[in-house]
Design an enzyme around this catalytic site. Sequence first.
Site, PDB file in Angstrom:
ATOM      1  N   THR A  30       5.984   8.215  13.833  1.00  0.00           N
ATOM      2  CA  THR A  30       6.963   8.183  14.924  1.00  0.00           C
ATOM      3  C   THR A  30       8.305   7.683  14.466  1.00  0.00           C
ATOM      4  O   THR A  30       9.344   8.107  14.976  1.00  0.00           O
ATOM      5  CB  THR A  30       6.433   7.283  16.064  1.00  0.00           C
ATOM      6  N   TYR A  44       6.934  13.169  22.080  1.00  0.00           N
ATOM      7  CA  TYR A  44       7.828  13.523  20.977  1.00  0.00           C
ATOM      8  C   TYR A  44       6.986  14.141  19.881  1.00  0.00           C
ATOM      9  O   TYR A  44       5.751  14.129  19.931  1.00  0.00           O
ATOM     10  CB  TYR A  44       8.543  12.274  20.446  1.00  0.00           C
ATOM     11  N   THR A 110       2.070   4.691  13.181  1.00  0.00           N
ATOM     12  CA  THR A 110       1.422   3.428  13.558  1.00  0.00           C
ATOM     13  C   THR A 110      -0.076   3.589  13.769  1.00  0.00           C
ATOM     14  O   THR A 110      -0.803   2.603  13.762  1.00  0.00           O
ATOM     15  CB  THR A 110       2.035   2.872  14.863  1.00  0.00           C
ATOM     16  N   ASP A 111      -0.568   4.815  13.948  1.00  0.00           N
ATOM     17  CA  ASP A 111      -1.998   4.986  14.252  1.00  0.00           C
ATOM     18  C   ASP A 111      -2.904   4.433  13.156  1.00  0.00           C
ATOM     19  O   ASP A 111      -3.907   3.793  13.451  1.00  0.00           O
ATOM     20  CB  ASP A 111      -2.329   6.467  14.489  1.00  0.00           C
ATOM     21  N   LYS A 183      -3.285  -2.426  15.520  1.00  0.00           N
ATOM     22  CA  LYS A 183      -2.563  -1.854  16.672  1.00  0.00           C
ATOM     23  C   LYS A 183      -3.399  -2.122  17.919  1.00  0.00           C
ATOM     24  O   LYS A 183      -4.540  -1.690  18.016  1.00  0.00           O
ATOM     25  CB  LYS A 183      -2.338  -0.362  16.470  1.00  0.00           C
ATOM     26  N   GLU A 303     -27.966 -12.674  15.209  1.00  0.00           N
ATOM     27  CA  GLU A 303     -28.938 -11.885  15.981  1.00  0.00           C
ATOM     28  C   GLU A 303     -29.652 -10.855  15.117  1.00  0.00           C
ATOM     29  O   GLU A 303     -30.580 -10.187  15.568  1.00  0.00           O
ATOM     30  CB  GLU A 303     -28.232 -11.179  17.146  1.00  0.00           C
TER      31      GLU A 303
HETATM   32  N1  DGL Z   1       0.932  10.391  15.519  1.00  0.00           N
HETATM   33  C1  DGL Z   1       1.041   8.946  15.461  1.00  0.00           C
HETATM   34  C2  DGL Z   1       1.175   8.490  14.001  1.00  0.00           C
HETATM   35  O1  DGL Z   1       1.795   9.189  13.212  1.00  0.00           O
HETATM   36  C3  DGL Z   1       2.245   8.487  16.200  1.00  0.00           C
HETATM   37  C4  DGL Z   1       2.211   7.034  16.418  1.00  0.00           C
HETATM   38  C5  DGL Z   1       3.335   6.329  15.711  1.00  0.00           C
HETATM   39  O2  DGL Z   1       3.693   6.633  14.554  1.00  0.00           O
HETATM   40  O3  DGL Z   1       3.811   5.382  16.335  1.00  0.00           O
HETATM   41  O4  DGL Z   1       0.642   7.422  13.672  1.00  0.00           O
END
Ligand code: DGL
Length: 346
Positions: A30, A44, A110-111, A183, A303
């Site tokens: 992103t 986007y 971010t993923d 995240k 456990e």
């Molecule tokens: N498609 C996600 C990625 O590339 C978008 C999320 C992001 O980058 O914030 O990780």
Amino acid sequence: MAGLALAAWTVLAAAQGAKPNVVVLATGGTIAGAGASAANSATYAAAKVPVDKLLAGLPELGNVANVKGEQVFQIASESFTNDNLMKLGRRVSVLVKQPDVDGIVVTHGTDTLEETAYFLNLVIRTDKPIVVVGSMRPGTALSADGALNLLNAVTVAGSKDAMGKGVLVTMNDEIQSGRDVTKTVNIKTDAFKSQWGPLGMVVEGRNYWFRAPVKRHTAQSEFNIDEMSDLAPVEIVYSYGNVPRTSFDANGKNGVKALIHGGPGNGSVADRIVPVLQDLRGQGVQIIRSSRVPDGFVLRNAEQPDDKYDWVVAHDLKPQKARILAAVALTRTNDTKELQRIFWQY
Ligand code: DGL
């Protein structure tokens, strides 16, 4: 080529004062995204803006460092593979050995940012700062967070006080440990948290540190990407009420070297699944109990009789990070006791 590059850095550095030399390795996400309008903060296309445009759009970078960009990939990070991790890691390993490079920034979706940050934390033998950064909104959106995140990342990557702290993540003014951060929300700019808290903050170009990592990393790691040909095949099975054995059997037949069991609670294993995991262990597959619960850590022999079953516990690592550590560790050992030591130490 390296000599020419060194000369170029040296001339630039002399001309612009003794600012640190930082290389930005762009992978997509992103932070390189673009939306149709300023109101599109969540709708986007990721991985569109090339690194040169990203850097040119932030002239303030020149106030904190001499910056050069490289486009390693241009992908959304959910599409990362082990091959992407190895290629990125090899490039970082080459650059950190160069005397004219003071720090590295990796721009990333971010993923799966937390997985890449942890991977680099384990396999890059350096004390130089490596900072992984992304954004929750594209640069085209109102109140976009990417520009300040990137400026903070370059600031930290060029900072001597960021050396020896492992791979770092700068998001939302905070400096997070690449090992600890995850995240936690998919549509807010304060998305990245660690249950153990941030290491510090960046405010107006200055780093404020409040703690340092205690787990092994980077220069203190026993792992080295220069000695690795690939990552070991390790998969994750997410567990829940009514989970069938088929999810586990399928992985066992795919030749995995380890299976991460992402269980509820303390990494709990359903009674009907215990014999399935014991069978996989009998076939030589390492069983690593992680938890789907956001915070806390999996207790050994609580456990589940892990000693009796010859299983490993993932400590505080969530399944996605446990997979990274197991995939790295299994390139060096398949001994259960050694694997458990590694999960305690990293
Ligand atoms: N498609 C996600 C990625 O590339 C978008 C999320 C992001 O980058 O914030 O990780």
